[in-house]
Scaffold this motif. Structure first.
Motif, PDB file in Angstrom:
ATOM      1  N   ALA A   1       0.830  -1.200   0.000  1.00  0.00           N
ATOM      2  CA  ALA A   1       0.000   0.000   0.000  1.00  0.00           C
ATOM      3  C   ALA A   1       0.866   1.252   0.000  1.00  0.00           C
ATOM      4  CB  ALA A   1      -0.921  -0.004   1.215  1.00  0.00           C
ATOM      5  N   LEU A   2       1.966   1.186   0.744  1.00  0.00           N
ATOM      6  CA  LEU A   2       2.860   2.347   0.802  1.00  0.00           C
ATOM      7  C   LEU A   2       3.430   2.640  -0.587  1.00  0.00           C
ATOM      8  CD1 LEU A   2       4.309   4.407   2.538  1.00  0.00           C
ATOM      9  CD2 LEU A   2       6.139   2.767   2.853  1.00  0.00           C
ATOM     10  N   LEU A   3       3.858   1.582  -1.276  1.00  0.00           N
ATOM     11  CA  LEU A   3       4.371   1.782  -2.635  1.00  0.00           C
ATOM     12  C   LEU A   3       3.305   2.416  -3.516  1.00  0.00           C
ATOM     13  CD1 LEU A   3       6.319  -1.516  -3.355  1.00  0.00           C
ATOM     14  CD2 LEU A   3       7.260   0.764  -3.221  1.00  0.00           C
ATOM     15  N   GLY A   4       2.064   1.912  -3.381  1.00  0.00           N
ATOM     16  CA  GLY A   4       0.971   2.458  -4.174  1.00  0.00           C
ATOM     17  C   GLY A   4       0.727   3.920  -3.851  1.00  0.00           C
ATOM     18  N   GLY A   5       0.770   4.248  -2.562  1.00  0.00           N
ATOM     19  CA  GLY A   5       0.540   5.632  -2.163  1.00  0.00           C
ATOM     20  C   GLY A   5       1.608   6.553  -2.720  1.00  0.00           C
ATOM     21  N   VAL A   6       2.858   6.099  -2.676  1.00  0.00           N
ATOM     22  CA  VAL A   6       3.953   6.931  -3.196  1.00  0.00           C
ATOM     23  C   VAL A   6       3.797   7.119  -4.693  1.00  0.00           C
ATOM     24  CG1 VAL A   6       6.427   7.015  -3.556  1.00  0.00           C
ATOM     25  CG2 VAL A   6       5.536   6.262  -1.377  1.00  0.00           C
ATOM     26  N   ARG A   7       3.483   6.013  -5.390  1.00  0.00           N
ATOM     27  CA  ARG A   7       3.269   6.122  -6.827  1.00  0.00           C
ATOM     28  C   ARG A   7       2.151   7.107  -7.132  1.00  0.00           C
ATOM     29  NH1 ARG A   7       3.206   0.186  -9.625  1.00  0.00           N
ATOM     30  NH2 ARG A   7       5.363  -0.404  -9.298  1.00  0.00           N
TER      31      ARG A   7
END
Lengths: 409, 487
Positions: free
Chosen positions: B194-200
């Motif tokens: 989820a963190l990766l998705g949020g950063v993207r």
């Protein structure tokens, strides 16, 4: 530190520029249950932002004890286990295994059986390649290509069902030939299906190959050099994508591949695109081969006429003592495979499917080892992905087409 | 039979839009009048908020959830969802009703599922994120006019939920708020995917703001306004015809639609706004086969909020596109004024006649919106996904320079000819160039065709791949098809 009343100087001082932010790489588990890791494999990743620093593929989630299971049953009873190796193209595994056993025994099978094996193996090669190409589309977000490819694979599954009685676990072919001849009218059905499969393959090709987004995603990603590929022991489409023209069907022809007119496409880039596009081209070649094979296939028996290897006809079993004895010995003791060992390789959908078989003459295998093409490909995955982005891992993992069943056995 | 069913369906949709918009005009006029008698203003806007935003936008977005599945099924040679039945109804209970009962089942499923929150997630931010994702998207529609400004009971009725002076600037401001929802969702879930998705999501949405703003500058210059609704808004100004001729009382000609004035601006805005909606091919924050998405930890209606906000975004984006680039509520190539002039004046029910005309134009607006929604779904279901860094490249290195060039060229043309005719001609030229580039095969394809001709005349499919001269292109970089030697 700036004191109140000092003039504010917006230029950062020398050591402020030098100071590095404390960062830590993120460790992440891709799988064993992740949409992209079809076949249940776990990829332990160390990420720096989105870049893969380190990668550790972990297999074994589909381990079934294939080799040990084979040691406890007769040679014929191993065939159903081979279905579960490459479950996308189980006929290639069935036929590969029995061909290796026949080589160990020195049995020459009837011509018609060889043609049937070529047709079956090529059908399943198309199925496997369609699945790979379609799943590549799916994983890059192009769902339509996947469904068209699966539609084509479904036609093959239907034909295989008519041929073997099962969609997935085919268990077709016996040592010494085939257990059944082709059902009546099957060839026509296959030829009709091939026309449709060509259309579906063209649809997948049209949706993906020249799509700029797709090309950007797969070109230049997951690259492996020719030398590295040879060092890792690549085979099949992944090796040919690096520019090595090696295909067991051409280099060491078995069955009737030397009589068929087909080409082996080779690319030189060694990237995901080359691996994907070679599969598209191989579908065309396989379709050519099946048409030729159906054309050239002779009549005649499909099983050797030897009651030590082939089951005797049922009326003989019920009426003659020789038939009863042959039937009893074959079922209870299995095919008499002489003492010895053999390595034989066939070209499966993903590469060289090698069998190292050892027999102690007891009627059961002493040792069955499979050289599954996916194992070498998976072991090279870190080399192809480390230093690249996480998003590149997804198409790379797809185009090497690791099949959990055969890698983990 | 199927053709009949489809025609009935389309007629029902168009008819209900017509009816709804007529009633909206009447209600807006009535409430405006009533409140003004008591010294209050803005009664019409209250009706518009309820009618346009809560009713039409939400209903179209809800229907889009099933339309997406049905339309994608059409594109993929499938049937699509058709199992759910409304079995409490007498006759209809036995029919699939084009899958529409699936909406109910979806809603009930989402509302009754547990709203799970993982341990270690920040409770406040975790609950705040779906709201922050939904609210700005929904609020975007506030400035979009869904019909012409008509006079009812002596009061001008502006068919938009609000008509601030800062029109488009409001849109930019609110659109940039949507990033908080997604990045908070990714960050507060205590999940690495989820963190990766949020950063993207946050990097993608922030970088596309620039292209988004720049792409509309041309339109703002052409009409010298940032207002969308009202008589001096962009939507109304586009109805003017640049070249026209009279055909039996109707004025027919080329309108100054944003699409004709600024085709490049349209493409840029469409691409940038598409990236803001986070749908394929720009769905890297979701990337279901890579990182599963910034909302991986959400369940139940909290997830439903993220999902429905995507569909609302599709409708709102279509509405904005229609208002800025496709002439708002005007009939294509027909002057709205000349249509309104055909209306019988006087009579017993003059206000009701006007409201009917308003309903008709409102219907035209919504039909355009639905067509653009369809276009967005077609794009979503045909293209694969970009890679995260390729999206940034597209935004900063392609859209931004083209946007800047577009601003300068359009500015010069507007200065030279304030009647916008030259700008329109230039726009037509751009459209012609784009069409030419689209229909002509690319270099690689042409070469393949040539190779197929003189190398393997007979063998159709395999042709083209055997040509040795392709080998030179193998490392050429941008040719989408590599050289392959089939010996």
């Amino acid at each position: 530190m700036a004191q109140a009343g000092d003039d504010y100087d917006p230029t950062p001082s020398e050591d402020e520029l030098e100071a590095h932010l404390q960062t830590r790489n993120m460790e992440i588990n891709l799988g064993p249950s992740h949409p992209a890791t079809h076949g249940t494999v776990r990829l332990k990743l160390e990420l720096d932002g989105e870049t893969i620093v380190k990668m550790d593929p972990e297999i074994g989630f589909l381990h079934r004890g294939f080799q040990k299971s084979c040691e406890n049953v007769t040679w014929t009873q191993c065939i159903p286990y081979t279905d579960r190796l490459d479950y996308v193209a189980s006929l290639t595994c069935n036929f590969g295994f029995i061909t290796a056993v026949e080589k160990l025994m020195g049995v020459e099978i009837p011509e018609r059986a060889k043609y049937i094996r070529v047709i079956g193996a090529e059908l399943h090669r198309i199925a496997s390649h369609l699945t790979t190409a379609g799943a590549l589309g799916l994983e890059l977000g192009g769902f339509a290509a996947f469904l068209y490819a699966i539609e084509g694979r479904e036609l093959i599954t239907d034909r295989v069902t008519e041929l073997t009685g099962a969609r997935l676990t085919t268990n077709y072919g016996r040592i010494g030939g085939m257990n059944r001849d082709l059902p009546p009218g099957w060839e026509e059905n296959v030829l009709k299906s091939l026309v449709k499969i060509e259309q579906y393959a063209a649809e997948v090709d049209g949706l993906l190959t020249r799509n700029r987004i797709f090309a950007d995603r797969v070109r230049g990603t997951g690259v492996i050099s020719k030398d590295d590929a040879l060092d890792f022991g690549f085979s099949g489409p992944c090796l040919r994508a690096c520019g090595v023209k090696y295909d067991v069907r051409k280099n060491k022809p078995y069955w009737v591949y030397d009589k068929l007119d087909f080409e082996v496409p080779v690319a030189s880039d060694g990237d995901n695109f080359a691996r994907y596009y070679l599969r598209v081209l191989e579908i065309e070649q396989s379709i050519r081969m099946i048409r030729q094979a159906i054309d050239m296939m002779p009549g005649g028996p499909v099983m050797v006429d030897d009651w030590r290897i082939a089951l005797p006809p049922k009326d003989q079993v019920y009426s003659t003592i020789e038939g009863v004895i042959a039937h009893f010995k074959l079922v209870m003791e299995g095919v008499p495979v002489p003492v010895g060992e053999v390595y034989h390789a066939t070209e499966s959908a993903n590469g060289e499917l090698g069998w190292y078989l050892k027999s102690d003459g007891s009627g059961r295998p002493y040792k069955v080892h499979v050289r599954a093409p996916g194992f070498q490909l998976l072991s090279a995955l870190p080399r192809m992905c480390e230093g690249r982005m996480l998003a590149d891992l997804i198409p790379t993992f797809d185009t090497i087409n690791m099949i959990g069943g055969e890698v983990e056995q | 039979m199927r053709a009949l069913n489809v025609s009935i369906g389309i007629a029902v949709i168009i008819g209900s839009l017509f009816g709804h918009m007529t009633v909206t005009y009447l209600a807006a006029g009535w409430l405006e009048n009533l409140l003004q008698e008591h010294g209050l203003k803005g009664g019409g806007f209250i009706v518009n908020i309820l009618s346009l935003m809560l009713a039409v936008v939400m209903i179209i977005a809800t229907l889009l959830t099933i339309a997406e599945r049905k339309w994608s099924a059409l594109m993929q040679d499938r049937i699509g969802p058709n199992r759910a039945r409304l079995s409490i109804l007498p006759v209809l209970g036995k029919m699939p009703l084009a899958g529409i009962p699936h909406i109910l089942t979806d809603v009930f499923k989402m509302l009754t599922k547990e709203a799970f929150r993982p341990a270690g997630a920040n409770a406040f931010l975790f609950k705040l994120a779906p709201m922050l994702a939904f609210a700005p998207v929904f609020a975007l529609f506030a400035i979009v006019p869904a019909g012409p400004t008509l006079t009812l009971w002596g009061k001008p009725i502006i068919m938009a939920p609000a008509n601030p002076d800062f029109g488009l600037l409001f849109m930019f401001a609110i659109a940039s708020l949507a990033v908080y929802g997604t990045s908070l969702a990714g960050w507060s879930s205590n999940n690495k995917f989820a963190l990766l998705g949020g950063v993207r999501a946050s990097s993608q949405m922030i970088s596309y703001e620039v292209a988004l703003g720049l792409s509309l500058v041309g339109m703002m210059m052409a009409f010298s306004t940032v207002r969308l609704a009202g008589d001096t808004g962009m939507a109304a100004l586009q109805e003017k015809l640049l070249w026209s001729t009279k055909v039996g009382g109707l004025e027919i000609g080329v309108p100054q639609w944003g699409f004709f004035l600024q085709p490049l601006g349209f493409l840029l805005f469409f691409a940038a706004a598409f990236a803001e909606t986070k749908r394929a091919p720009f769905d890297t924050p979701e990337g279901e086969s890579e990182i599963v998405g910034y909302f991986i930890e959400y369940s139940g209606m909290q997830f439903g909020m993220f999902m429905i906000s995507e569909f609302v975004e599709v409708v709102v984006l279509s509405g904005v596109l229609v208002a800025i680039f496709f002439g708002g509520s005007s009939i294509p190539f027909v002057s709205t004024e000349s249509v309104l002039a055909l209306l019988p004046t006087g009579g017993d029910w003059p206000n009701h006649t006007t409201a009917l005309a308003g309903g008709f134009f409102g219907m035209v607006f919504w039909v355009k919106v639905v067509l653009l929604c369809y276009l967005q779904l077609v794009i979503r279901w045909t293209f694969p996904r970009f890679r995260y860094d390729q999206i940034q490249t597209l935004g900063w290195q392609i859209l931004l320079p083209i946007g800047l060039a577009n601003v300068f060229v359009s500015g010069a043309l507007i200065l030279w000819d304030p009647s916008l005719r030259w700008l329109t001609l230039f726009g037509f030229a751009e459209l012609a160039v784009i069409a030419f580039l689209t229909v002509t095969p690319n270099r690689q394809k042409r070469r393949e065709a040539e190779a197929a001709e003189h190398d393997h005349g007979g063998h159709g499919h395999g042709g083209g791949h055997g040509a040795d001269d392709h080998a030179a292109d193998a490392h050429g970089g941008h040719n989408p098809v590599p050289a392959l030697d089939a010996h």
